[in-house]
Design an enzyme around this catalytic site. Sequence first.
Site, short mmCIF file in Angstrom:
data_model
loop_
_atom_site.label_atom_id
_atom_site.label_comp_id
_atom_site.label_asym_id
_atom_site.label_seq_id
_atom_site.Cartn_x
_atom_site.Cartn_y
_atom_site.Cartn_z
N GLU A 147 29.98 26.76 12.81
CA GLU A 147 29.93 28.03 12.09
C GLU A 147 29.98 29.23 13.05
O GLU A 147 28.94 29.80 13.38
CB GLU A 147 28.68 28.12 11.21
N LYS B 251 32.66 26.21 9.08
CA LYS B 251 32.08 27.14 8.12
C LYS B 251 32.41 28.54 8.62
O LYS B 251 31.92 28.96 9.68
CB LYS B 251 30.57 26.95 7.98
#
Length: 297
Positions: A177, A214
């Site tokens: 992420e 992500k």
Amino acid sequence: MNFDEMKQRMATGKGFIAALDQSGGSTPKALAAYGVAEDEWGGEEEMFAQIHKMRCRIVDSPSFSNGKVLGAILFEKTMNGCSGDGSPIPELLARRGVVPFLKVDKGMHDEENGAQLMKPMPTLDEDCARAKELGVFGTKMRSVIHEANEDGVAANIAQQMDFGLQILSNGLVPILEPEVSLKSGSRAQAEALVLSNALDQLNRVPEGQQVMWKLTIPAEPNLYQPLIDHPKVLRVVALSGGYSREEACRELAKNDGMIASFSRALLEVLNAKMDDQQFDQALGNAIDEIACASVGD
């Protein structure tokens, strides 16, 4: 679900991942939004007890098991806790068709070259072993990109993959992420750099293995399609990044193949003072809206 069944669900399931991984820094704000004021808890242990109670209520809510929540990202204390029936939370989730993930990062350094890298994770191998023991499928770790600085973005993405490969070696699937801040004045350029660096870093993933990404919902719709289509990527999911649920769902729906992994946008209407019926109805409405944006319906 066993590991292969979880992998198949993450690869092809229609729905989204719930992010229930608020850490110490974000927990007071999350509790306040939930209607639990600071004078209702004293000290870190009571604070975490309150947020654990909130997370258990979400997981135990009937609407959370309606098939539209594909996975859930857990904070370490939640992973090690138990549900109302005494089952470990990851075991309970897996029984209900929800793939469990563990947040493993230990926070971030201060900004340098327009980016915040993650702090060291000296216990990562031990954390992965404990997660695997409890039936967790994968991990998640967050860093932030504030500006389109080539050196900063490259270092950020490389660090994500460094830890990602260590997590893969422990038999878990990492969610990488590298969040691009919605407040960035060079957001579109930063996202283009994220894409090019991510594609380069995927060359390091061993053949036959996969990671997940992500990412901030891109300013340019479908920018991340090359990652979505990449054979070494299991799934690309989106963070809500400060958007309201309505805004996040509207922006996400513009991106084919990208599904949600929302936290704030999922929980924004929930309140501790709701009775069980009100709580489940509010959660169910949020789940339906996010799932629709994720599958393009």
